[in-house]
Enzyme design. Structure first.
Site, PDB file in Angstrom:
ATOM      1  N   LYS A  53       0.997  -1.146  -0.216  1.00 48.87           N
ATOM      2  CA  LYS A  53      -0.015   0.052  -0.162  1.00 48.87           C
ATOM      3  C   LYS A  53       0.737   1.330   0.022  1.00 48.87           C
ATOM      4  O   LYS A  53       0.523   2.002  -0.720  1.00 48.87           O
ATOM      5  CB  LYS A  53      -0.907  -0.150   1.231  1.00 48.87           C
ATOM      6  CG  LYS A  53      -2.107  -1.077   1.081  1.00 48.87           C
ATOM      7  CD  LYS A  53      -2.899  -1.345   2.383  1.00 48.87           C
ATOM      8  CE  LYS A  53      -4.093  -2.479   2.070  1.00 48.87           C
ATOM      9  NZ  LYS A  53      -4.817  -2.832   3.225  1.00 48.87           N
ATOM     10  N   GLN A  97      -4.516  -1.739   9.741  1.00 52.04           N
ATOM     11  CA  GLN A  97      -4.632  -3.067   8.824  1.00 52.04           C
ATOM     12  C   GLN A  97      -5.242  -4.144   9.555  1.00 52.04           C
ATOM     13  O   GLN A  97      -4.966  -4.259  10.855  1.00 52.04           O
ATOM     14  CB  GLN A  97      -3.293  -3.528   8.365  1.00 52.04           C
ATOM     15  CG  GLN A  97      -3.164  -4.764   7.665  1.00 52.04           C
ATOM     16  CD  GLN A  97      -3.578  -4.439   6.102  1.00 52.04           C
ATOM     17  OE1 GLN A  97      -3.687  -3.475   5.678  1.00 52.04           O
ATOM     18  NE2 GLN A  97      -4.131  -5.653   5.849  1.00 52.04           N
ATOM     19  N   ASP A 120     -11.264   2.997   4.703  1.00 48.93           N
ATOM     20  CA  ASP A 120     -11.601   1.743   4.602  1.00 48.93           C
ATOM     21  C   ASP A 120     -13.312   1.567   4.482  1.00 48.93           C
ATOM     22  O   ASP A 120     -13.937   0.428   4.355  1.00 48.93           O
ATOM     23  CB  ASP A 120     -11.089   0.867   5.604  1.00 48.93           C
ATOM     24  CG  ASP A 120      -9.735  -0.178   5.527  1.00 48.93           C
ATOM     25  OD1 ASP A 120      -9.851  -0.444   4.235  1.00 48.93           O
ATOM     26  OD2 ASP A 120      -9.116   0.014   6.422  1.00 48.93           O
TER      27      ASP A 120
END
Ligand code: GUN
Length: 288
Positions: A53, A97, A120
């Site tokens: 990422k 994460q 997200d």
């Protein structure tokens, strides 16, 4: 005749090209898009995902801030880092994460993130807006799948779509996105009886189980010329695999995604897109 490959690498590149352009436009306005990542513990796969990422952010000109926390980090410590990032005006997107170590609550953690920085799409605010068809920030894997349909002009209206996943990250957001496109959506999961029957009736199957010892989608289970999107990725017999064997399924499907090189690159590309959206949202509320 074999079907058409839905190539995630090619489609992700088209998204990245658009993001790169938006990034340079924002920079001209004095906004330096920045993504902060938080990684807790020593999960090797998660560390690789976060590294990828960061690399992708670099490619398109997005700044990154990297927080690596010890496996034994407490909920309180994690919350206070999120609070700092929430108030840091130079940070536009926050990604914690997942999965987190067992002693930490994923719900408490993701709920703590400011909805405006929630790249997200996992906060109750953004997940709720998605259910009402109004979300600006949507979970990356589901929106990546939608981008794939769009790229290939795949019509969703009136289609029978079977999801094999019910997670907050994949199945639930996809359900809402597909419903918004007027598809008929059925969600299957580990307790569904006779998954095969649902798969055989489906025009489109989106599968995300990720454990070959529990589930494999075989060509016998699908309808001729259906579309198969394989979201899963796991290590099996020393290989990275999805829920189906691409070479076999593409002989029967009209479109299918490979693993790797399918949905995976789309998840990263959509994270970049969400970071730019979050940076733009910031300007709308007077935050740079
Ligand atoms: N772990 C697996 N996929 C994801 C994702 O899309 N976002 C986060 N935060 N964690 C993940």
């Amino acid at each position: 005749m074999a079907g058409t490959k839905i190539d995630g690498k090619i489609i992700a590149q088209t998204v990245k090209d658009r993001v790169k352009k938006s990034t340079s436009e924002l920079k001209k306005e004095g906004i330096n898009p920045c993504l902060a990542t938080v990684l807790v513990g020593n999960n090797a796969a998660s560390a690789t995902y976060v590294r990828n990422k960061h690399k992708a952010c670099e490619e398109v000109g997005i700044i990154t801030k990297d927080h690596k926390l010890d496996e034994n980090t407490t909920q309180q410590q994690l919350s206070s880092i999120i609070d700092e990032l929430n108030t840091d005006a130079t940070v536009h997107g926050i990604l914690v994460q997942l999965p987190l170590p067992k002693h930490l609550s994923e719900f408490a953690t993701t709920s703590r993130i400011s909805p405006l920085k929630d790249v997200d799409g996992l906060t109750p605010h953004n997940a709720g807006l998605l259910g009402m068809g109004k979300a600006a920030l949507v979970a990356c894997t589901p929106s990546g799948v939608m981008e794939m349909f769009d790229y290939h002009n795949i019509e969703l209206e009136g289609k029978n779509i079977v999801l094999i996943n019910r997670s907050n990250l994949v199945g639930k957001p996809l359900y809402h996105l597909l419903l918004e496109k007027n598809a008929t959506v059925i969600t299957c999961h580990s307790r569904t009886k006779d998954i095969e029957k649902f798969c055989q009736a489906a025009d489109i199957i989106i599968t995300a189980v990720g454990d070959r010892t529990k589930f494999i989608l075989t060509p016998e289970m699908i309808k001729e010329k259906s579309i198969v999107i394989d979201v899963a990725i796991s290590r099996f017999q020393d290989k990275l695999v999805g829920d189906c064997d691409y070479e076999k399924i593409i002989e029967k499907a009209s479109f299918a995604t490979p693993v790797p090189g399918g949905v995976g690159p789309m998840t990263v590309a959509m994270l970049l897109k969400n970071t730019i959206t979050a940076a733009s949202l910031g300007t709308q509320i007077g935050r740079q």
